[in-house]
Design a protein around this motif. Structure first.
Motif, PDB file in Angstrom:
ATOM      1  N   TYR A  44      51.351  53.985  65.928  1.00 28.71           N
ATOM      2  CA  TYR A  44      50.846  54.669  64.726  1.00 28.71           C
ATOM      3  C   TYR A  44      49.447  55.231  65.008  1.00 28.71           C
ATOM      4  CZ  TYR A  44      51.214  55.572  59.691  1.00 28.71           C
ATOM      5  OH  TYR A  44      51.345  56.176  58.468  1.00 28.71           O
ATOM      6  N   ARG A  45      48.638  54.447  65.737  1.00 26.48           N
ATOM      7  CA  ARG A  45      47.300  54.935  66.107  1.00 26.48           C
ATOM      8  C   ARG A  45      47.412  56.237  66.893  1.00 26.48           C
ATOM      9  NH1 ARG A  45      42.671  51.983  66.573  1.00 26.48           N
ATOM     10  NH2 ARG A  45      42.653  49.880  65.709  1.00 26.48           N
ATOM     11  N   GLU A  46      48.372  56.246  67.837  1.00 20.63           N
ATOM     12  CA  GLU A  46      48.534  57.421  68.668  1.00 20.63           C
ATOM     13  C   GLU A  46      48.960  58.629  67.838  1.00 20.63           C
ATOM     14  OE1 GLU A  46      51.081  58.798  72.635  1.00 20.63           O
ATOM     15  OE2 GLU A  46      51.039  56.696  72.016  1.00 20.63           O
ATOM     16  N   LEU A  47      49.893  58.402  66.885  1.00 22.67           N
ATOM     17  CA  LEU A  47      50.329  59.498  66.004  1.00 22.67           C
ATOM     18  C   LEU A  47      49.164  60.053  65.200  1.00 22.67           C
ATOM     19  CD1 LEU A  47      53.735  58.256  64.501  1.00 22.67           C
ATOM     20  CD2 LEU A  47      53.368  60.177  66.061  1.00 22.67           C
ATOM     21  N   LEU A  48      48.290  59.146  64.740  1.00 24.79           N
ATOM     22  CA  LEU A  48      47.157  59.554  63.910  1.00 24.79           C
ATOM     23  C   LEU A  48      45.985  60.069  64.741  1.00 24.79           C
ATOM     24  CD1 LEU A  48      47.155  56.614  61.330  1.00 24.79           C
ATOM     25  CD2 LEU A  48      48.208  58.869  61.068  1.00 24.79           C
ATOM     26  N   GLY A  49      46.035  59.859  66.055  1.00 29.53           N
ATOM     27  CA  GLY A  49      44.942  60.303  66.923  1.00 29.53           C
ATOM     28  C   GLY A  49      43.705  59.449  66.787  1.00 29.53           C
ATOM     29  N   PRO A  51      41.382  56.394  68.212  1.00 25.10           N
ATOM     30  CA  PRO A  51      41.123  55.658  69.451  1.00 25.10           C
ATOM     31  C   PRO A  51      41.459  54.179  69.304  1.00 25.10           C
ATOM     32  CG  PRO A  51      39.276  57.093  68.913  1.00 25.10           C
ATOM     33  CD  PRO A  51      40.175  57.090  67.721  1.00 25.10           C
ATOM     34  N   ALA A  52      41.905  53.578  70.393  1.00 25.64           N
ATOM     35  CA  ALA A  52      42.279  52.158  70.367  1.00 25.64           C
ATOM     36  C   ALA A  52      41.091  51.268  70.061  1.00 25.64           C
ATOM     37  CB  ALA A  52      42.910  51.775  71.707  1.00 25.64           C
ATOM     38  N   ALA A  53      39.895  51.732  70.406  1.00 25.99           N
ATOM     39  CA  ALA A  53      38.695  50.903  70.198  1.00 25.99           C
ATOM     40  C   ALA A  53      38.224  50.903  68.744  1.00 25.99           C
ATOM     41  CB  ALA A  53      37.566  51.392  71.101  1.00 25.99           C
ATOM     42  N   ALA A  54      38.692  51.840  67.942  1.00 19.98           N
ATOM     43  CA  ALA A  54      38.234  51.935  66.540  1.00 19.98           C
ATOM     44  C   ALA A  54      38.728  50.741  65.744  1.00 19.98           C
ATOM     45  CB  ALA A  54      38.730  53.232  65.928  1.00 19.98           C
ATOM     46  N   ASP A  55      37.811  50.082  65.037  1.00 16.55           N
ATOM     47  CA  ASP A  55      38.172  48.908  64.237  1.00 16.55           C
ATOM     48  C   ASP A  55      38.593  49.358  62.830  1.00 16.55           C
ATOM     49  OD1 ASP A  55      38.546  46.421  63.204  1.00 16.55           O
ATOM     50  OD2 ASP A  55      36.416  45.884  63.134  1.00 16.55           O
ATOM     51  N   LEU A  56      39.867  49.240  62.536  1.00 14.59           N
ATOM     52  CA  LEU A  56      40.395  49.684  61.238  1.00 14.59           C
ATOM     53  C   LEU A  56      40.635  48.530  60.276  1.00 14.59           C
ATOM     54  CD1 LEU A  56      43.073  52.263  62.463  1.00 14.59           C
ATOM     55  CD2 LEU A  56      40.652  52.653  61.973  1.00 14.59           C
ATOM     56  N   ILE A  57      40.669  47.312  60.771  1.00 10.24           N
ATOM     57  CA  ILE A  57      40.990  46.167  59.927  1.00 10.24           C
ATOM     58  C   ILE A  57      39.962  46.009  58.809  1.00 10.24           C
ATOM     59  CG2 ILE A  57      41.456  43.683  59.880  1.00 10.24           C
ATOM     60  CD1 ILE A  57      43.457  45.430  61.449  1.00 10.24           C
ATOM     61  N   ASP A  88      46.731  65.697  58.429  1.00 13.92           N
ATOM     62  CA  ASP A  88      46.205  66.892  59.103  1.00 13.92           C
ATOM     63  C   ASP A  88      47.281  67.987  59.061  1.00 13.92           C
ATOM     64  OD1 ASP A  88      43.829  65.617  59.546  1.00 13.92           O
ATOM     65  OD2 ASP A  88      44.328  64.974  61.583  1.00 13.92           O
ATOM     66  N   ASP A  89      47.681  68.476  60.225  1.00 18.77           N
ATOM     67  CA  ASP A  89      48.690  69.537  60.234  1.00 18.77           C
ATOM     68  C   ASP A  89      50.081  68.991  60.546  1.00 18.77           C
ATOM     69  OD1 ASP A  89      48.119  68.778  62.796  1.00 18.77           O
ATOM     70  OD2 ASP A  89      48.146  70.826  63.638  1.00 18.77           O
ATOM     71  N   LYS A  90      50.237  67.649  60.487  1.00 18.23           N
ATOM     72  CA  LYS A  90      51.530  67.030  60.780  1.00 18.23           C
ATOM     73  C   LYS A  90      52.213  66.566  59.501  1.00 18.23           C
ATOM     74  CE  LYS A  90      49.551  65.165  65.077  1.00 18.23           C
ATOM     75  NZ  LYS A  90      49.240  63.917  65.807  1.00 18.23           N
ATOM     76  N   GLN A  91      53.516  66.310  59.606  1.00 19.63           N
ATOM     77  CA  GLN A  91      54.283  65.749  58.505  1.00 19.63           C
ATOM     78  C   GLN A  91      55.140  64.617  59.041  1.00 19.63           C
ATOM     79  OE1 GLN A  91      56.179  69.351  56.859  1.00 19.63           O
ATOM     80  NE2 GLN A  91      55.050  68.943  54.966  1.00 19.63           N
ATOM     81  N   PHE A  92      55.060  63.439  58.408  1.00 14.50           N
ATOM     82  CA  PHE A  92      55.808  62.270  58.842  1.00 14.50           C
ATOM     83  C   PHE A  92      56.840  61.891  57.771  1.00 14.50           C
ATOM     84  CE2 PHE A  92      51.496  60.963  60.750  1.00 14.50           C
ATOM     85  CZ  PHE A  92      51.709  61.766  61.870  1.00 14.50           C
TER      86      PHE A  92
END
Length: 464
Positions: A44-49, A51-57, A88-92
């Motif tokens: 999901y991180r990759e789809l959203l672009g 970074p793995a280091a970003a703390d989202l919790i 962004d410009d994607k649709q899921f």
């Protein structure tokens, strides 16, 4: 590697179940009861672009995924099984489910991305959208049918009789008692019922109309009070609402109430007195809040005398009585009514609108109109169908009027003798033109005057 806190057992079990599906979904995320992120997988991180280091919790889900509806799932406890979410410009293509603990309390929600390209579901989504549009149109049409179609301005006229009538209607609209509209057929009783509802405190509620005379007697009870499941052979397994229940919070209009069978009159009286009824085949009493407006073209007092209409029901529905004058008692309004009706009659594409001549209107005022405004519309539609142009003149009206139609006679003429003679001469000329289908030569012969004299008199009286 997925970023997560220590997950509750119920959340972990859901994720493990979906994890076994492998590539069946493209990413997942979970939130807690406050819609803050508790876990997100690497895909999901990759789809959203991100970074793995970003703390989202601990972040609010909308701060990371602006169009997420996981908060709604948490707040309502209801899943959103399939949806298209923009990022962004994607649709899921996504799915959202509530997460509950063993006591059934909402712990949070989980969201899955099934497809990152919606092309996979294009045929299904197109069909779904088509069905949604059809359903929306059907619901809108049903809502329109249950709302008022007319306002008081739709009742056309400027005569004293109409002014007095509108004053009464405005006054009665502000009260909540039952109303009885009395008048001949075609006078506009249903229009006034719409107007009363539209100006009342119930205007935001439904307006449900029932023509008592148009429903077979055997079906009237079911039509009014509804049917319980399996009430009779062939009955639907689902309950069917009656007109009373459909009109809850609004107005129920009973047209031609004089045709109501005696057995139903007793049940209607109870519903009005107690504000409750029992659906057909049910022992359950339902409460209802409905204002009744009834209408009839029949003399109810006479029907009471011959025992075909209950006196107690009459007194219940005639709290507020409105008498609608027939068209022959407001002939001064015919010009305005005719012009208003002509605006609703279809015309050829190359015409801007119908025009009716003063002589044609004058001829209309000389007929007694037993069918009132409804008959006037019929005559105008007939004349418009025969018209070679946009002008509806005396000759067309003469053809459109019933053959047996006879002039009602001009009203008493005030003034001196010369004015009386002039008005009488003008009336005779109009009648001759009508009798000869608008032929001036034939009308002149009919009156025994020369063609030149006739034309001179036409000019003098302002007759085209």
């Amino acid at each position: 590697m997925s970023q997560q806190r220590s997950l509750p057992k119920s959340v972990a079990s859901v994720l493990n179940a979906f994890d076994s599906l492998g590539d069946s979904f493209k990413g997942a995320i979970t939130v807690d009861a406050e819609a803050r992120i508790t876990w997100i997988d690497d895909r999901y991180r990759e789809l959203l672009g991100i970074p793995a280091a970003a703390d989202l919790i601990g972040q609010r889900v909308e701060e990371v995924i602006p169009h997420s509806l996981l908060r709604r799932v948490v707040e309502t406890g209801r899943p959103i099984l399939i949806d298209i979410m923009a990022f962004d410009d994607k649709q899921f293509v996504v799915c959202r489910l509530p997460l509950r603990n063993e006591e059934g309390e909402i712990q949070g929600a989980v969201g899955f991305v099934f497809y990152e390209e919606i092309d996979y579901l294009a045929p299904i989504l197109d069909k779904f959208e088509t069905m949604q549009r059809q359903l929306s149109r059907a619901q809108a049409a049903l809502n329109r049918e249950r709302q008022t179609k007319y306002s008081l301005s739709s009742f056309v006229g400027a005569s004293e009789a109409v002014r007095d009538l509108k004053t009464v209607v405005r006054r009665y609209a502000l009260r909540d008692g039952a109303a009885l509209i009395l008048g001949e057929t075609g006078t506009g009783k249903e229009l006034l019922a719409h107007a009363i509802h539209q100006q009342s405190d119930r205007a935001d509620g439904p307006f449900v109309a029932v023509n008592v005379a148009a429903i077979p007697e055997a079906l009237l009870e079911a039509e009014f009070f509804g049917v319980a499941p399996g009430a009779f052979t062939g009955a639907d397994r689902k309950p069917r609402k009656g007109k009373f229940e459909l009109a809850h919070g609004g107005t129920l209009f009973l047209d031609e109430i004089g045709d109501m069978p005696a057995a139903l009159q007793a049940k209607l009286l109870r519903a009005l007195q107690e504000g409750e009824f029992e659906p057909l085949g049910s022992n359950t009493v339902k409460k209802v809040d409905v204002r009744i407006i009834a209408a009839t073209s029949q003399p109810l007092e006479q029907k009471i005398e011959d025992k075909s209409f209950r006196a107690d029901l009459y007194y219940r529905i005639a709290v507020l009585a409105i008498h609608v004058p027939p068209l022959r008692e407001r002939l001064d309004d015919i010009g305005l009514i005719a012009e208003a009706l002509l605006e609703t009659i279809p015309r050829p594409r190359d015409q801007r609108g119908w025009l009716i001549t003063p002589e044609a209107i004058d001829q209309l005022t000389r007929y007694r109109w037993p069918g009132n405004v409804r008959e006037l519309r019929n005559v105008l539609e007939r004349a418009a169908a025969m018209a070679p142009s946009e002008v509806i003149d005396l000759a067309l009206i003469a053809k459109a009027l019933p053959r047996e139609a006879t002039p009602t006679g001009a009203p008493p003429i005030a003034g001196d003798l010369s004015a009386r003679l002039a008005d009488a001469e003008r009336a005779a000329m109009l009648e001759a033109l009508a009798a000869e289908d608008g032929s001036k030569s034939a009308a002149a012969r009919r009156l025994g005057v020369s063609r030149s004299q006739f034309y001179e008199k036409l000019k003098r009286h302002g007759i085209d």
